[in-house]
Write a protein that holds these residues in place. Sequence first.
Motif, PDB file in Angstrom:
ATOM      1  N   ARG A   1       1.650   1.833  -3.527  1.00 62.56           N
ATOM      2  CA  ARG A   1       0.640   2.276  -4.133  1.00 62.56           C
ATOM      3  C   ARG A   1       0.587   3.630  -3.898  1.00 62.56           C
ATOM      4  O   ARG A   1       0.162   4.454  -4.801  1.00 62.56           O
ATOM      5  N   THR A   2       0.537   4.165  -2.657  1.00 62.24           N
ATOM      6  CA  THR A   2       0.564   5.623  -2.200  1.00 62.24           C
ATOM      7  C   THR A   2       1.365   6.491  -2.969  1.00 62.24           C
ATOM      8  O   THR A   2       1.175   7.415  -3.555  1.00 62.24           O
TER       9      THR A   2
ATOM     10  N   SER B   1       0.598  -1.147  -0.065  1.00 63.39           N
ATOM     11  CA  SER B   1      -0.033   0.083  -0.055  1.00 63.39           C
ATOM     12  C   SER B   1       0.830   1.477   0.091  1.00 63.39           C
ATOM     13  O   SER B   1       0.476   2.367  -0.750  1.00 63.39           O
TER      14      SER B   1
END
Length: 122
Positions: free
Chosen positions: A8-9, A5
């Motif tokens: 992804r951020t 994540s």
Amino acid sequence: MATRSGKRTFMAALVALFGLVSQPLWAHAHVTDTHPDDGAVLEQAPARLELQFDAPIRITRFDVSGPQGAVETSEDPVGPPSERHAAVPADTLEAGEYQVVWRGIAEDGHTMSGDYRFTIQE
Ligand SMILES: [Cu+2]
């Protein structure tokens, strides 16, 4: 931070940043005004026909037609990029319905086109 994540951020931030940076320096252009106004009903023939944009645009076509067909203009708006383009009818326009059809290329490379109409009353 090397989680999925997190990555992804990071990617989302990168895309957002790229989106900001790539905000066109060369802007898309929009028509802000025409002369005569679209749909205008005039009592007198307009001395000039005009297109105004919020950013420079290169006009590649500016055709005026009326009750007698194509209208000759003594000043051709096809030329260097500008926010304002005007054409002067070679002869005084007679009564009737007129249409201006134009085409252009904004500085961001986008092709644009449009038209407007006006009527000169008897
Ligand atoms: Cu554009």
